[in-house]
Design a protein around this motif. Structure first.
Motif, short mmCIF file in Angstrom:
data_model
loop_
_atom_site.label_atom_id
_atom_site.label_comp_id
_atom_site.label_asym_id
_atom_site.label_seq_id
_atom_site.Cartn_x
_atom_site.Cartn_y
_atom_site.Cartn_z
N ILE A 147 0.56 -1.38 0.04
CA ILE A 147 0.44 -0.31 -0.29
C ILE A 147 0.84 1.48 0.03
N THR A 148 2.00 1.58 0.48
CA THR A 148 2.92 2.79 1.10
C THR A 148 3.28 2.78 -0.08
N GLU A 153 6.49 6.77 -6.59
CA GLU A 153 6.98 7.19 -7.91
C GLU A 153 7.95 5.91 -7.66
N GLU A 154 6.94 5.81 -9.64
CA GLU A 154 7.92 4.57 -10.43
C GLU A 154 9.39 4.36 -10.29
N SER A 155 9.77 5.68 -10.64
CA SER A 155 11.18 5.39 -10.27
C SER A 155 12.03 5.14 -9.29
N GLU A 156 11.47 5.53 -8.23
CA GLU A 156 11.76 5.34 -6.24
C GLU A 156 11.55 3.99 -6.20
N LEU A 157 10.71 2.91 -6.88
CA LEU A 157 10.56 1.21 -6.77
C LEU A 157 11.74 0.54 -7.25
N GLU A 163 5.85 -4.60 -9.19
CA GLU A 163 5.14 -6.06 -9.49
C GLU A 163 4.10 -5.83 -8.62
N THR A 164 4.19 -5.39 -7.31
CA THR A 164 3.55 -5.57 -6.14
C THR A 164 2.66 -4.69 -5.59
N ALA A 165 3.03 -2.86 -6.07
CA ALA A 165 2.43 -1.81 -5.64
C ALA A 165 1.08 -1.62 -5.78
N LEU A 166 0.42 -0.50 -4.71
CA LEU A 166 -0.40 -1.46 -4.81
C LEU A 166 -1.20 0.74 -4.96
N LYS A 167 -1.80 0.70 -6.24
CA LYS A 167 -1.87 2.10 -5.88
C LYS A 167 -2.80 2.71 -5.68
#
Length: 498
Positions: A147-148, A153-157, A163-167
């Protein structure tokens, strides 16, 4: 038959059947719940999967999972309800305060689990509400991180986080369905919400072959369950605490302990394989296509059977056993400690978390300490073998069939015997029990590790000292050579000046 019917009026149907089969009723309920995943998968694919309204899907999974949980643990099901509701409301009110949310979510779930262990634990591995709850704890903590990550931003991941982040957070019903997913909430495996979301949205449904793959996994699980039951009937846990075992010849003892450890592992492996088979049948485990262009259904695999059975080291066991939990710890604990800039500390912290997650028993901490020490020792032995032994003797050893046979025997013997040593504390849990087994086998694991450490560090010290002396002599030779060259370069000039 008379004996069977006499049992029923006194203990109830489940107790009577479990006694007739010869297993604890809690274990029998657990097995029935795992196997129930197969008819539920068939029902879902036949009647629910064709419905376009995703709410029906979520209601089916939440209802079936909660019902199966109640079938096993009765009113204790409220513990999981409290955990899910707490995470939902924390997301609702604190989602955008990421650090505070993560800290509260993590501390709440781990504290609740540890309190549960404190009030329920005994001398044995208990099949109580705390067993599925420890799976739920990881799921809710991982969900919190996802969730967090969705706020960044995508560049920070990292690749895994993308693949697992939830907007957007799911609804309460969706979270219940994810947490209670049948064949996934009791003994694992761990999978992120994004996988569940993709499955419900039908992204895996066009692929064929899941039924055949699931049935094969079921067959493997049934086979391992039978081997486990037969093996432990010859080597029950209680045998290794008896004076009779202590009097057996040393070589026999360590092999007996090793085979017992293998059979004990099969207890977990059979449950994971049966669970995975049901998840494959329903279609949750799709991972993409393999090298032959065929659907790969290993997305929720918790054991790598080929590596488990063919491996020769403890590291092979670590890589092939409880795979999803290890991946979860790697993604949400080990990699999140990257800021420490020290892999050893991060690895130690990850193992420490796993030990605490399992409970208070000293056997868990000894097991993960042994894992760390044994895997580190294996890496030292590998370095010594490749850098010291092979350069001198490799041309002889590699061409010797006798050596290859001896190497295979030694590695397999090590694999069996040290598996017994490493798993002893995990199974017997209490200090006063596992130390008895360690004493019966003359503490051979400790002795081996100490002797190797003494040899390795002594050799390393003298080898480095010798290398430094050699380097110093080489440097002097280089200096003299430089001086000679300089003199030779000067001579022509001297002759010219004369």
């Amino acid at each position: 038959m008379t004996e069977f019917t006499e049992i029923l009026p006194h203990k109830g149907l489940m107790d009577g059947v479990a006694d007739a089969v010869g297993v604890p009723v809690e274990a029998f309920r657990l097995l029935l719940t795992i196997v129930a995943g197969y008819p539920l998968a068939a029902f879902y694919l036949k009647f629910i999967a064709i419905i376009h309204d995703k709410t029906v899907h979520h209601m089916f999974f939440a209802g079936c999972g909660a019902g199966l949980c109640y079938f096993n643990y009765g009113h204790d099901t409220y513990h999981s309800l409290v955990a899910i509701l707490t995470t939902y409301f924390l997301v609702l009110f604190l989602r955008k305060k990421a650090q505070i949310f993560l800290a509260i979510n993590f501390v709440f779930h781990m504290s609740y689990l540890l309190l549960g262990y404190f009030f329920t634990s005994s001398n044995d591995y208990d099949i109580l509400w705390t067993m599925p709850h420890c799976i739920l704890v990881l799921r809710m903590i991982g969900f919190g991180f996802d969730i967090t990550d969705g706020l960044k931003e995508e560049s920070e991941l990292s690749k895994d986080q993308k693949e697992t982040a939830l907007k957007e957070p799911p609804s309460l019903l969706e979270l219940f369905a994810f947490a209670y997913f049948p064949s996934g909430f009791l003994v694992g495996p761990q999978f992120p919400y994004r996988r569940y979301q993709a499955f419900v949205n039908g992204q895996f449904r066009q692929h064929e072959g899941s039924l055949n793959a699931g049935v094969r996994r079921f067959g493997a699980g049934a086979f391992y369950l039978i081997v486990c039951q037969v093996g432990l009937s010859y080597f029950p846990d209680s045998y290794f605490l008896t004076p009779e075992f202590a009097e057996v010849a040393f070589i026999k003892k360590i092999y007996y302990l090793g085979f017992w450890a293998k059979f004990s592992l099969y207890k977990y492996i059979s449950c994971w394989l049966l669970t995975e088979g049901a998840l494959i049948c329903i279609g949750l485990t799709y991972k993409g296509e393999d090298k032959n262009g065929q659907p790969d259904w290993s997305g929720c695999s918790n054991v790598k059977l080929k590596l488990l059975e063919s491996g020769n080291t403890m590291e092979h066991y670590v890589q092939s056993f409880n795979v999803n939990t290890n991946q979860w710890v790697g993604q949400y604990i080990y990699k999140r400690l990257k800021f420490l800039n020290n892999r050893t500390i991060s690895y130690g912290a990850a193992l420490g978390f796993l030990a605490v997650w399992h409970g208070y028993h000293s056997g868990y901490y000894m097991t993960f300490l042994m894992e760390y020490m044994v895997v580190s020792t294996e890496k030292q032995i590998t370095r010594f073998y490749t850098k010291v032994v092979l350069p001198k003797w490799g041309h002889i050893l590699n061409n010797s069939d006798i050596y290859k046979l001896l190497y295979f025997i030694v590695m397999k013997s090590y694999n069996i015997c040290f598996m017994g040593w490493c798993l002893t504390a995990f199974v017997f849990l209490k200090w006063e029990r596992w130390i008895v087994v360690y004493g019966a086998v003359n503490y051979y694991g400790f002795i081996f590790l100490i002797l190797w450490a003494a040899f390795y560090h002594t050799h390393h010290y003298f080898f480095r000292s010798s290398s430094r002396r050699q380097a110093g002599e080489d440097e002097k030779i280089d200096d003299k050579s430089t001086e000679n060259i300089t003199e030779q370069e000067k001579k022509p000039e001297d002759k010219k000046s004369d």
